[in-house]
Design a protein around this motif. Sequence first.
Motif, PDB file in Angstrom:
ATOM      1  N   ILE A   1     -37.986  45.152 -54.078  1.00 57.60           N
ATOM      2  CA  ILE A   1     -37.449  46.508 -54.069  1.00 57.60           C
ATOM      3  C   ILE A   1     -36.239  46.564 -54.983  1.00 57.60           C
ATOM      4  CG2 ILE A   1     -36.033  46.078 -52.005  1.00 57.60           C
ATOM      5  CD1 ILE A   1     -36.649  49.031 -51.200  1.00 57.60           C
ATOM      6  N   GLY A   2     -36.161  47.642 -55.743  1.00 55.74           N
ATOM      7  CA  GLY A   2     -35.019  47.877 -56.618  1.00 55.74           C
ATOM      8  C   GLY A   2     -34.509  49.292 -56.405  1.00 55.74           C
ATOM      9  N   PHE A   3     -33.375  49.598 -57.015  1.00 56.46           N
ATOM     10  CA  PHE A   3     -32.718  50.875 -56.747  1.00 56.46           C
ATOM     11  C   PHE A   3     -32.173  51.530 -58.005  1.00 56.46           C
ATOM     12  CE2 PHE A   3     -32.510  48.212 -53.026  1.00 56.46           C
ATOM     13  CZ  PHE A   3     -32.993  49.061 -52.038  1.00 56.46           C
ATOM     14  N   LEU A   4     -32.298  52.844 -58.030  1.00 52.87           N
ATOM     15  CA  LEU A   4     -31.647  53.693 -59.017  1.00 52.87           C
ATOM     16  C   LEU A   4     -30.774  54.641 -58.221  1.00 52.87           C
ATOM     17  CD1 LEU A   4     -33.362  55.710 -61.890  1.00 52.87           C
ATOM     18  CD2 LEU A   4     -31.426  56.556 -60.598  1.00 52.87           C
TER      19      LEU A   4
ATOM     20  N   ALA B   1     -23.786  55.369 -56.588  1.00 51.12           N
ATOM     21  CA  ALA B   1     -24.434  55.034 -55.307  1.00 51.12           C
ATOM     22  C   ALA B   1     -24.341  53.549 -54.984  1.00 51.12           C
ATOM     23  CB  ALA B   1     -25.884  55.512 -55.275  1.00 51.12           C
ATOM     24  N   SER B   2     -23.284  52.904 -55.448  1.00 54.99           N
ATOM     25  CA  SER B   2     -23.165  51.461 -55.225  1.00 54.99           C
ATOM     26  C   SER B   2     -23.105  51.102 -53.744  1.00 54.99           C
ATOM     27  CB  SER B   2     -21.962  50.895 -55.961  1.00 54.99           C
ATOM     28  OG  SER B   2     -20.765  51.468 -55.496  1.00 54.99           O
ATOM     29  N   HIS B   3     -22.423  51.897 -52.930  1.00 53.67           N
ATOM     30  CA  HIS B   3     -22.358  51.620 -51.488  1.00 53.67           C
ATOM     31  C   HIS B   3     -23.725  51.833 -50.840  1.00 53.67           C
ATOM     32  CE1 HIS B   3     -18.033  51.392 -51.870  1.00 53.67           C
ATOM     33  NE2 HIS B   3     -18.007  52.608 -52.386  1.00 53.67           N
ATOM     34  N   ALA B   4     -24.382  52.902 -51.227  1.00 56.00           N
ATOM     35  CA  ALA B   4     -25.718  53.194 -50.685  1.00 56.00           C
ATOM     36  C   ALA B   4     -26.694  52.067 -51.018  1.00 56.00           C
ATOM     37  CB  ALA B   4     -26.237  54.519 -51.231  1.00 56.00           C
ATOM     38  N   ILE B   5     -26.632  51.584 -52.237  1.00 50.12           N
ATOM     39  CA  ILE B   5     -27.545  50.518 -52.663  1.00 50.12           C
ATOM     40  C   ILE B   5     -27.235  49.224 -51.924  1.00 50.12           C
ATOM     41  CG2 ILE B   5     -28.181  49.070 -54.640  1.00 50.12           C
ATOM     42  CD1 ILE B   5     -27.989  51.670 -56.352  1.00 50.12           C
ATOM     43  N   ASP B   6     -25.968  48.898 -51.757  1.00 49.60           N
ATOM     44  CA  ASP B   6     -25.630  47.700 -50.980  1.00 49.60           C
ATOM     45  C   ASP B   6     -26.159  47.799 -49.552  1.00 49.60           C
ATOM     46  OD1 ASP B   6     -24.410  46.378 -53.046  1.00 49.60           O
ATOM     47  OD2 ASP B   6     -22.362  46.895 -52.445  1.00 49.60           O
ATOM     48  N   HIS B   7     -26.001  48.963 -48.943  1.00 54.14           N
ATOM     49  CA  HIS B   7     -26.513  49.164 -47.585  1.00 54.14           C
ATOM     50  C   HIS B   7     -28.042  49.041 -47.552  1.00 54.14           C
ATOM     51  CE1 HIS B   7     -26.576  51.944 -43.789  1.00 54.14           C
ATOM     52  NE2 HIS B   7     -26.957  50.717 -43.532  1.00 54.14           N
ATOM     53  N   ALA B   8     -28.703  49.656 -48.532  1.00 57.68           N
ATOM     54  CA  ALA B   8     -30.169  49.601 -48.590  1.00 57.68           C
ATOM     55  C   ALA B   8     -30.671  48.168 -48.799  1.00 57.68           C
ATOM     56  CB  ALA B   8     -30.682  50.519 -49.692  1.00 57.68           C
ATOM     57  N   ARG B   9     -29.951  47.388 -49.587  1.00 59.34           N
ATOM     58  CA  ARG B   9     -30.352  45.988 -49.787  1.00 59.34           C
ATOM     59  C   ARG B   9     -30.297  45.207 -48.468  1.00 59.34           C
ATOM     60  NH1 ARG B   9     -27.179  45.492 -55.440  1.00 59.34           N
ATOM     61  NH2 ARG B   9     -28.989  45.672 -56.825  1.00 59.34           N
ATOM     62  N   THR B  10     -29.285  45.462 -47.667  1.00 56.59           N
ATOM     63  CA  THR B  10     -29.187  44.795 -46.366  1.00 56.59           C
ATOM     64  C   THR B  10     -30.374  45.172 -45.474  1.00 56.59           C
ATOM     65  OG1 THR B  10     -26.781  44.787 -46.531  1.00 56.59           O
ATOM     66  CG2 THR B  10     -27.714  44.471 -44.339  1.00 56.59           C
ATOM     67  N   ILE B  11     -30.737  46.428 -45.473  1.00 54.32           N
ATOM     68  CA  ILE B  11     -31.901  46.881 -44.698  1.00 54.32           C
ATOM     69  C   ILE B  11     -33.159  46.206 -45.223  1.00 54.32           C
ATOM     70  CG2 ILE B  11     -33.339  48.882 -44.131  1.00 54.32           C
ATOM     71  CD1 ILE B  11     -30.656  50.545 -44.388  1.00 54.32           C
ATOM     72  N   ALA B  12     -33.297  46.159 -46.539  1.00 52.37           N
ATOM     73  CA  ALA B  12     -34.482  45.546 -47.141  1.00 52.37           C
ATOM     74  C   ALA B  12     -34.625  44.075 -46.751  1.00 52.37           C
ATOM     75  CB  ALA B  12     -34.434  45.696 -48.661  1.00 52.37           C
TER      76      ALA B  12
ATOM     77  N   VAL C   1     -37.645  41.596 -50.919  1.00 51.38           N
ATOM     78  CA  VAL C   1     -36.870  40.898 -51.935  1.00 51.38           C
ATOM     79  C   VAL C   1     -36.124  41.946 -52.755  1.00 51.38           C
ATOM     80  CG1 VAL C   1     -36.947  39.348 -53.919  1.00 51.38           C
ATOM     81  CG2 VAL C   1     -38.629  39.080 -52.076  1.00 51.38           C
ATOM     82  N   PRO C   2     -34.850  42.205 -52.425  1.00 58.65           N
ATOM     83  CA  PRO C   2     -34.084  43.130 -53.254  1.00 58.65           C
ATOM     84  C   PRO C   2     -33.728  42.456 -54.580  1.00 58.65           C
ATOM     85  CG  PRO C   2     -32.965  42.708 -51.146  1.00 58.65           C
ATOM     86  CD  PRO C   2     -34.100  41.752 -51.259  1.00 58.65           C
ATOM     87  N   VAL C   3     -34.075  43.099 -55.683  1.00 56.24           N
ATOM     88  CA  VAL C   3     -33.770  42.498 -56.985  1.00 56.24           C
ATOM     89  C   VAL C   3     -32.304  42.696 -57.317  1.00 56.24           C
ATOM     90  CG1 VAL C   3     -36.155  42.761 -57.780  1.00 56.24           C
ATOM     91  CG2 VAL C   3     -34.457  44.526 -58.349  1.00 56.24           C
ATOM     92  N   ARG C   4     -31.797  41.854 -58.196  1.00 56.95           N
ATOM     93  CA  ARG C   4     -30.369  41.855 -58.510  1.00 56.95           C
ATOM     94  C   ARG C   4     -29.936  43.110 -59.251  1.00 56.95           C
ATOM     95  NH1 ARG C   4     -27.171  41.300 -62.627  1.00 56.95           N
ATOM     96  NH2 ARG C   4     -25.117  40.359 -62.388  1.00 56.95           N
ATOM     97  N   SER C   5     -30.667  43.472 -60.292  1.00 60.25           N
ATOM     98  CA  SER C   5     -30.236  44.591 -61.132  1.00 60.25           C
ATOM     99  C   SER C   5     -30.577  45.932 -60.500  1.00 60.25           C
ATOM    100  CB  SER C   5     -30.894  44.505 -62.514  1.00 60.25           C
ATOM    101  OG  SER C   5     -30.409  43.366 -63.193  1.00 60.25           O
ATOM    102  N   ALA C   6     -29.693  46.897 -60.735  1.00 62.15           N
ATOM    103  CA  ALA C   6     -29.903  48.269 -60.284  1.00 62.15           C
ATOM    104  C   ALA C   6     -29.404  49.202 -61.375  1.00 62.15           C
ATOM    105  CB  ALA C   6     -29.146  48.528 -58.981  1.00 62.15           C
ATOM    106  N   ILE C   7     -29.831  50.439 -61.306  1.00 60.48           N
ATOM    107  CA  ILE C   7     -29.364  51.454 -62.234  1.00 60.48           C
ATOM    108  C   ILE C   7     -28.361  52.316 -61.475  1.00 60.48           C
ATOM    109  CG2 ILE C   7     -30.032  53.373 -63.722  1.00 60.48           C
ATOM    110  CD1 ILE C   7     -32.944  52.099 -63.519  1.00 60.48           C
TER     111      ILE C   7
END
Length: 193
Positions: A111-114, A121-132, A138-144
């Motif tokens: 899973i990745g995030f934009l 949305a850096s906080h949102a993405i960090d939270h979503a990675r924890t859920i994932a 597998v949350p990927v390292r890079s995000a947009i």
Amino acid sequence: MPKLKIAVIISSTRDTRFGPIPAEWMVNLASRRDDLDVELVDLKSFDLPFFNERMSNLGAPSEDPRAVAWQKKIGEFDGYIVVTAEYNRSLTAAMKNAFDQAYVEWNRKPIGFLGYGAVGASHAIDHARTIAIELHMVPVRSAIHIGGSEYVKVVHQRQPIAEIEPAIMRSATELLDQIAWWGRVTRAGRDAA
């Protein structure tokens, strides 16, 4: 090797949401690759209720037909790119609920995030990675991250995403490369199991 089937998920369901614009841009960009088959999935079209099952579908089948339809849809994919706003330093409630409505279907996939918003949305993405991670993804390292002046250009000034591509294209390419690599690895692992 068959193409990986990747969902680009619009996670905001608000009437005035911005999410469809970067989501469509992501779909168009990813569709240029010969290793990905990309589909736009809009949470708004699923009318998911708030999670109210006895437990996750890991422990018992879901009873609400809307949850079952969501699980079936999510189960079709080899990986995901979630397009998310940031609400009060977290992901959208609709996306958290969508994560909760399925369990088995998310497992062992990348899973990745934009993200977009004042800080991309850096906080949102960090939270979503924890859920994932909890969902065995597998949350990927890079995000947009569309934040700061790029966010102002495309949201407030209504300029096309193409205007900010120089600022986000490298991250987008890295994200897609990582989704593809982990998608192949996790699909091979699921097939072997």
